[in-house]
Design a protein around this motif. Sequence first.
Motif, PDB file in Angstrom:
ATOM      1  N   ILE A  86       1.018  -1.377   0.143  1.00  0.00           N
ATOM      2  CA  ILE A  86      -0.118  -0.123   0.098  1.00  0.00           C
ATOM      3  C   ILE A  86       0.901   1.259   0.044  1.00  0.00           C
ATOM      4  N   SER A  87       0.402   2.208  -0.964  1.00  0.00           N
ATOM      5  CA  SER A  87       1.329   3.474  -1.032  1.00  0.00           C
ATOM      6  C   SER A  87       0.262   4.589  -0.384  1.00  0.00           C
ATOM      7  N   VAL A  88       0.750   5.463   0.520  1.00  0.00           N
ATOM      8  CA  VAL A  88       0.104   6.643   1.021  1.00  0.00           C
ATOM      9  C   VAL A  88       0.873   7.935   0.274  1.00  0.00           C
TER      10      VAL A  88
ATOM     11  N   ASN B 173      -3.894  12.118   1.610  1.00  0.00           N
ATOM     12  CA  ASN B 173      -3.453  10.628   1.789  1.00  0.00           C
ATOM     13  C   ASN B 173      -4.142   9.560   0.973  1.00  0.00           C
ATOM     14  N   LYS B 174      -4.017   9.923  -0.723  1.00  0.00           N
ATOM     15  CA  LYS B 174      -4.294   9.079  -1.305  1.00  0.00           C
ATOM     16  C   LYS B 174      -3.646   7.883  -1.156  1.00  0.00           C
ATOM     17  N   ARG B 175      -4.389   6.752  -1.135  1.00  0.00           N
ATOM     18  CA  ARG B 175      -4.095   5.123  -1.213  1.00  0.00           C
ATOM     19  C   ARG B 175      -4.080   4.443  -2.534  1.00  0.00           C
ATOM     20  N   SER B 176      -3.094   3.514  -2.850  1.00  0.00           N
ATOM     21  CA  SER B 176      -3.101   2.791  -3.837  1.00  0.00           C
ATOM     22  C   SER B 176      -2.449   1.384  -3.194  1.00  0.00           C
TER      23      SER B 176
ATOM     24  N   ASN C 144       3.081   6.064  -8.288  1.00  0.00           N
ATOM     25  CA  ASN C 144       3.107   6.574  -6.745  1.00  0.00           C
ATOM     26  C   ASN C 144       4.270   7.429  -6.580  1.00  0.00           C
TER      27      ASN C 144
ATOM     28  N   SER D  10       4.893   9.077  -3.096  1.00  0.00           N
ATOM     29  CA  SER D  10       4.695   8.201  -1.797  1.00  0.00           C
ATOM     30  C   SER D  10       5.452   8.634  -0.597  1.00  0.00           C
TER      31      SER D  10
ATOM     32  N   SER E  84      -8.447  -3.100   2.694  1.00  0.00           N
ATOM     33  CA  SER E  84      -9.005  -1.577   2.724  1.00  0.00           C
ATOM     34  C   SER E  84     -10.351  -1.485   2.632  1.00  0.00           C
TER      35      SER E  84
ATOM     36  N   SER F  82      -6.878   0.797   6.232  1.00  0.00           N
ATOM     37  CA  SER F  82      -6.210   0.233   5.250  1.00  0.00           C
ATOM     38  C   SER F  82      -5.251  -0.349   6.424  1.00  0.00           C
TER      39      SER F  82
END
Length: 136
Positions: free
Chosen positions: A39-41, A46-49, A73, A76, A100, A105
Amino acid sequence: MCGNVGLFNKTGLNLAQKDLFEQMLWMDSIRGYHSTGVISVSGKGNKRSILKDAVDGAYFTQTKEWANFRGYNKDSKILIGHNRWATQGEVNKQNSHPFSFGNISGVHNGTLHYQSNLPDYTRFEVDSENIYWSFH
């Protein structure tokens, strides 16, 4: 049992730190080779992928999907990785971490012996997913 790795830099992770994270994820495969996820924030809000698959960390870090994820990302601030050793539930992408729900998440290492105490426990094959659903 599973393994977790992570890095945080409030101003954003640089390329050397992202390379270190990739090495940590690869090395952590000894803690779980059934699946790997990240997971990348990043950015404002704080967009998450999330990227995950039912493969070991060494393979995961060599895929086109991982290269695309890293490129997408670029800003990040947080990277969290998980290498799963399946203690319950099938080995598949759906059961891979992270999980998530809404603004919650996370990853989990261990087995929850009293999953039946969580709400909706019959809906989940994997205790970790049930934990994050309950937090949500």
